[in-house]
Design a protein around this motif. Sequence first.
Motif, PDB file in Angstrom:
ATOM      1  N   ARG A 161      -5.141 -17.194  -2.892  1.00 57.07           N
ATOM      2  CA  ARG A 161      -5.021 -17.665  -1.506  1.00 57.07           C
ATOM      3  C   ARG A 161      -3.554 -17.897  -1.122  1.00 57.07           C
ATOM      4  N   PHE A 162      -2.727 -18.290  -2.105  1.00 58.84           N
ATOM      5  CA  PHE A 162      -1.303 -18.514  -1.845  1.00 58.84           C
ATOM      6  C   PHE A 162      -0.473 -17.247  -2.021  1.00 58.84           C
ATOM      7  N   ASN A 163      -1.106 -16.156  -2.434  1.00 55.87           N
ATOM      8  CA  ASN A 163      -0.363 -14.981  -2.874  1.00 55.87           C
ATOM      9  C   ASN A 163       0.608 -14.445  -1.821  1.00 55.87           C
ATOM     10  N   TYR A 164       0.173 -14.379  -0.570  1.00 54.23           N
ATOM     11  CA  TYR A 164       1.045 -13.806   0.472  1.00 54.23           C
ATOM     12  C   TYR A 164       2.330 -14.610   0.612  1.00 54.23           C
ATOM     13  N   PHE A 165       2.212 -15.930   0.786  1.00 56.94           N
ATOM     14  CA  PHE A 165       3.401 -16.769   0.949  1.00 56.94           C
ATOM     15  C   PHE A 165       4.253 -16.769  -0.320  1.00 56.94           C
ATOM     16  N   ALA A 166       3.608 -16.876  -1.476  1.00 56.04           N
ATOM     17  CA  ALA A 166       4.352 -16.928  -2.743  1.00 56.04           C
ATOM     18  C   ALA A 166       5.142 -15.648  -2.968  1.00 56.04           C
ATOM     19  N   LEU A 209      -6.553 -18.517  22.997  1.00 57.33           N
ATOM     20  CA  LEU A 209      -5.652 -17.539  22.390  1.00 57.33           C
ATOM     21  C   LEU A 209      -6.017 -16.173  22.948  1.00 57.33           C
ATOM     22  N   ASP A 210      -5.077 -15.535  23.616  1.00 59.49           N
ATOM     23  CA  ASP A 210      -5.454 -14.322  24.365  1.00 59.49           C
ATOM     24  C   ASP A 210      -5.768 -13.145  23.454  1.00 59.49           C
ATOM     25  N   LYS A 211      -5.004 -12.989  22.369  1.00 58.27           N
ATOM     26  CA  LYS A 211      -5.211 -11.858  21.456  1.00 58.27           C
ATOM     27  C   LYS A 211      -4.966 -12.294  20.018  1.00 58.27           C
ATOM     28  N   LEU A 212      -5.449 -11.522  19.076  1.00 53.79           N
ATOM     29  CA  LEU A 212      -5.102 -11.753  17.679  1.00 53.79           C
ATOM     30  C   LEU A 212      -3.601 -11.514  17.533  1.00 53.79           C
ATOM     31  N   PRO A 213      -2.883 -12.419  16.861  1.00 53.62           N
ATOM     32  CA  PRO A 213      -1.412 -12.360  16.868  1.00 53.62           C
ATOM     33  C   PRO A 213      -0.816 -11.377  15.858  1.00 53.62           C
ATOM     34  N   PHE A 214      -1.176 -10.110  15.993  1.00 55.05           N
ATOM     35  CA  PHE A 214      -0.542  -9.075  15.178  1.00 55.05           C
ATOM     36  C   PHE A 214       0.864  -8.814  15.718  1.00 55.05           C
ATOM     37  N   ALA A 215       1.835  -8.719  14.810  1.00 56.98           N
ATOM     38  CA  ALA A 215       3.194  -8.383  15.228  1.00 56.98           C
ATOM     39  C   ALA A 215       3.224  -6.964  15.765  1.00 56.98           C
ATOM     40  N   SER A 216       4.120  -6.716  16.712  1.00 56.99           N
ATOM     41  CA  SER A 216       4.208  -5.395  17.324  1.00 56.99           C
ATOM     42  C   SER A 216       4.628  -4.341  16.299  1.00 56.99           C
ATOM     43  N   ALA A 255      -0.313  -1.553   3.531  1.00 52.69           N
ATOM     44  CA  ALA A 255       0.537  -2.490   4.274  1.00 52.69           C
ATOM     45  C   ALA A 255      -0.265  -3.330   5.255  1.00 52.69           C
ATOM     46  N   PHE A 256      -1.358  -2.793   5.773  1.00 54.96           N
ATOM     47  CA  PHE A 256      -2.137  -3.564   6.733  1.00 54.96           C
ATOM     48  C   PHE A 256      -2.729  -4.810   6.081  1.00 54.96           C
ATOM     49  N   TYR A 257      -3.349  -4.614   4.899  1.00 57.34           N
ATOM     50  CA  TYR A 257      -4.004  -5.744   4.246  1.00 57.34           C
ATOM     51  C   TYR A 257      -3.031  -6.643   3.482  1.00 57.34           C
ATOM     52  N   GLN A 258      -1.891  -6.110   3.087  1.00 56.31           N
ATOM     53  CA  GLN A 258      -0.934  -6.903   2.323  1.00 56.31           C
ATOM     54  C   GLN A 258       0.172  -7.522   3.179  1.00 56.31           C
ATOM     55  N   LEU A 259       0.325  -7.058   4.416  1.00 54.00           N
ATOM     56  CA  LEU A 259       1.420  -7.559   5.244  1.00 54.00           C
ATOM     57  C   LEU A 259       0.947  -7.955   6.646  1.00 54.00           C
ATOM     58  N   GLN A 260       0.427  -6.999   7.410  1.00 53.41           N
ATOM     59  CA  GLN A 260       0.115  -7.270   8.810  1.00 53.41           C
ATOM     60  C   GLN A 260      -1.034  -8.260   8.989  1.00 53.41           C
ATOM     61  N   LEU A 261      -2.083  -8.091   8.192  1.00 50.97           N
ATOM     62  CA  LEU A 261      -3.232  -8.993   8.310  1.00 50.97           C
ATOM     63  C   LEU A 261      -2.896 -10.416   7.854  1.00 50.97           C
ATOM     64  N   PRO A 262      -2.220 -10.608   6.729  1.00 48.72           N
ATOM     65  CA  PRO A 262      -1.820 -11.982   6.360  1.00 48.72           C
ATOM     66  C   PRO A 262      -0.910 -12.641   7.393  1.00 48.72           C
ATOM     67  N   GLN A 263       0.040 -11.871   7.956  1.00 48.78           N
ATOM     68  CA  GLN A 263       0.904 -12.423   9.011  1.00 48.78           C
ATOM     69  C   GLN A 263       0.064 -12.914  10.190  1.00 48.78           C
ATOM     70  N   ALA A 264      -0.883 -12.086  10.610  1.00 45.26           N
ATOM     71  CA  ALA A 264      -1.722 -12.451  11.756  1.00 45.26           C
ATOM     72  C   ALA A 264      -2.593 -13.661  11.435  1.00 45.26           C
ATOM     73  N   ALA A 265      -3.130 -13.711  10.223  1.00 47.44           N
ATOM     74  CA  ALA A 265      -3.997 -14.829   9.834  1.00 47.44           C
ATOM     75  C   ALA A 265      -3.238 -16.147   9.844  1.00 47.44           C
ATOM     76  N   MET A 266      -1.999 -16.128   9.347  1.00 50.60           N
ATOM     77  CA  MET A 266      -1.207 -17.359   9.313  1.00 50.60           C
ATOM     78  C   MET A 266      -0.864 -17.815  10.725  1.00 50.60           C
ATOM     79  N   ALA A 267      -0.499 -16.874  11.600  1.00 51.04           N
ATOM     80  CA  ALA A 267      -0.198 -17.220  12.995  1.00 51.04           C
ATOM     81  C   ALA A 267      -1.443 -17.718  13.720  1.00 51.04           C
ATOM     82  N   LEU A 268      -2.599 -17.108  13.405  1.00 49.85           N
ATOM     83  CA  LEU A 268      -3.859 -17.519  14.028  1.00 49.85           C
ATOM     84  C   LEU A 268      -4.205 -18.957  13.641  1.00 49.85           C
ATOM     85  N   LYS A 269      -4.000 -19.299  12.370  1.00 41.21           N
ATOM     86  CA  LYS A 269      -4.244 -20.673  11.915  1.00 41.21           C
ATOM     87  C   LYS A 269      -3.341 -21.660  12.644  1.00 41.21           C
ATOM     88  N   GLN A 270      -2.080 -21.273  12.861  1.00 39.96           N
ATOM     89  CA  GLN A 270      -1.156 -22.151  13.566  1.00 39.96           C
ATOM     90  C   GLN A 270      -1.623 -22.369  15.010  1.00 39.96           C
TER      91      GLN A 270
END
Length: 637
Positions: free
Chosen positions: A409-414, A541-548, A568-583
């Motif tokens: 669960r911590f893998n992306y940030f770590a 929240l208007d959209k899922l917060p995927f980076a452009s 890259a989608f599952y290892q980078l873009q999706l974790p980024q969006a999930a963390m922003a969505l939680k915020q």
Amino acid sequence: MASAVSNTLLNTKNSKILLCEAGTGTGKTFAYLVPALLSSQQTIVSTGTRNLQDQLFYKDLPLIVKALEPVLQRKVNISLLKGRSNYVCLYRLEQSASESWYDEQLQSDLHKLKKHLGQTRFADRSEFTMLKEQSAVWPIVTSTTENCLGTHCPEHEHCYVLKAREQALSADIVIVNHHLLMADLSLKKDALGDILPDAVNYIIDEAHQLPDIAGRFFSQHISSKQIKALLHDVRKELKNQPSSGESFKHLSEDINRLLDDLSLVLSRYKQRGRWQEVQNAVKPMLDEVTYVFSKLGNHLAKLAPVNEILEHFAHRAEQLLTTFNTLGLNEQPNGQDATEQANIHWFECSRTGFEIHSTPLMIGEQFKDHIAQQKSAWVFTSATLTINITGLIEDSLEQVSEQDRLAARFNYFATELGLNQASFACYDSPFNYSKQAVLYLPPNMPMPDEPNYTRALIKDVLPLIHGLKGRTFLLFTSYKAMHEARQLLSDSGLVLLVQGDAPKQQLVSCFKQTQNALLLGTSSFWEGVDVKGEALSCVVLDKLPFASPADPVLQARINYLQQQGINAFYQLQLPQAAMALKQGAGRLIRDINDTGILVIADPRLVNKSYGYYLRASLPDMPLATEFEQLQQRFTFC
């Protein structure tokens, strides 16, 4: 949590690095400050913003210190330390008269500042409460790393920045922010000196912000603003030297014209993109800037022997020219290649000019090396450090230990910061989201890339907002959508508080006190905003917060991972969006008695396979897909 932090700081049971997620309402500030003080070791606490620094220093720490001093049987010293641009520079204040004569408001602010200066401790901007945060006086009376004269400054002995740093040396707890922390680590690594003391312990609050900030400090950049700021400072110094000033005037006019022309040409290509796309086309202009800038450097070098300040400016010009050639012309020192795969070379244009950057694609190894040199204990904490989308991996394993699941669960940030050898701890929020909140997914929404998307969103949520008498945050992933929504809501009868109309904290304060208010914001309002009670009853929240994907740095990181066979989608873009969505979702419930509705309009949360993993990253809330279901749970006006 306090026990886990204590074990890390004293290095008894855990490793010397702890990654700790503490959900909203856990009291994580107390959980790390109490063991830090009880350790009797000097601790640096780094936060995400200056506002959080002030909250820790003026509110939380004094309360804890008062309780613990009888236990420690000694006086506790605490210190607040910010970047130099937060303190009044006495030298620049002395010169400020020449920059304020044409502006009555500026003159008034300057008079207020001078009058209040003697009543402050460190001439920190936050001590001048009578001046607005956006006052034009601040850039004039504060210094930056580049324009600070250092030991050449006539006011060096009375410098407020040095006084604040001296006090920090003997403090038990030093409160800093992430930018200052990274600046200090960078200087220590290059053996250029220190900003902060060599502390035994480091505690990083709002740690989810650190990878982005660290990436900036591992980057190189040059901007037209930096060069123009040098010209401005030299012009002020030469105002009493007519002969030298005349030659400089012509060089300065040529450089300003060339920079403006270059900025105009770059912006016609695109606002943001890879430098390689435009470099050849603008090379003649780059060569011309270099030629005239070199003449300026030679001119300042000739004047330097008779003036220490001009000597400083000559050195500053030399450094800027070197960086401009390195990034603009790809002239790398020691035969290095500016386009090496480990970095992305990109540019950005704005209304004030242009910037050229060289940014590392991955910073994990660099950051790990930085903190390894400190030989200190490190605690990284935030309400959003874990990602539940690692279920993609967990689901394929029949037997996984609890610690391995936690590490996953911590893998992306770590991985972002090279901290995979850390210990992990996770403490859920005490709030009962299943009873306090509802997740509403509006039905029949178009896909986010359709032109009528924002109009459909406003049409769907407007009855809900009216029923709640405002009391809603409407958060967007783009400025374009925010401004379109503003137009659509202009005749709604609601009080619209829109990002950019006033400073962030002023908008939030006004929102709390205003009936029928609706606050519209973009990414900066997805975190760090705390509104408790009935004042905030709904977050949209208007959209899922995927980076452009058009972002040149993100695109380069995607390509880099794909070349290594990594999705890259599952290892980078999706974790980024999930963390922003939680915020973003975390803005809704801020107290044990809060209730509210979280609206996520984006249909991809339901009709895309990855939507399941994004929903898993949110608190466990009952789901509603019809407005009538909300009416059954909430009382509308």
